[in-house]
Write a protein that holds these residues in place. Structure first.
Motif, short mmCIF file in Angstrom:
data_model
loop_
_atom_site.label_atom_id
_atom_site.label_comp_id
_atom_site.label_asym_id
_atom_site.label_seq_id
_atom_site.Cartn_x
_atom_site.Cartn_y
_atom_site.Cartn_z
N VAL A 49 49.19 51.05 45.63
CA VAL A 49 48.22 49.96 44.92
C VAL A 49 48.22 50.53 43.19
N TYR A 60 47.91 45.84 44.93
CA TYR A 60 47.81 46.15 46.39
C TYR A 60 49.57 45.76 46.73
N LYS A 65 46.10 45.27 51.57
CA LYS A 65 45.24 44.95 51.23
C LYS A 65 44.33 43.83 52.26
#
Length: 125
Positions: A49, A60, A65
């Motif tokens: 990230v 991300y 995610k």
């Protein structure tokens, strides 16, 4: 010269959670791209990230995610990574990194950053 220190790693079972911290010092600007990377043994560092301290939505990796959340505490010069629903493939050494300016499309590339912490180990098993 920016210095970064990670903490919060540990060993958890699959499905567990951890919160990593990255504290920074030596900043002379409020406009930095900060990132979290994971490195498994024998593998290259993988971008997890990135987040621009000047204000923007984080980027991300698809693999995290919905499970990982990054946040900043500008007052503390700290970045956090809340990791939930951890899987064995999330294991590795986690590093925070930073570079001056925006993040952009190159954020997953480790050589894009010029300051790194020492890392904190995460083991999911």
């Amino acid at each position: 010269h920016v210095q970064l220190v990670e903490s919060g790693g540990g060993s958890v079972p699959p499905g567990g959670s951890l919160r990593l911290s990255c504290t920074a010092s030596g900043y002379n600007s409020r406009r930095y791209c900060m990132g979290w990377f994971r490195q498994a043994p024998g593998k290259e560092r993988e971008g997890i990230v990135s987040l621009y301290t000047g204000g923007d939505q984080p980027y991300y990796a698809d693999s995290v995610k919905g499970r990982f959340t990054v946040s900043l505490d500008n007052a503390e010069n700290a970045m956090y990574l809340q990791m939930t629903s951890l899987k064995p493939e999330n294991s590795g050494m986690y590093y925070c990194a930073t570079k001056r300016g925006i993040c952009g499309s190159m954020w997953p590339q480790s050589d894009y950053y010029n300051s790194w912490g020492q890392g904190t180990q995460v083991t999911v098993s």
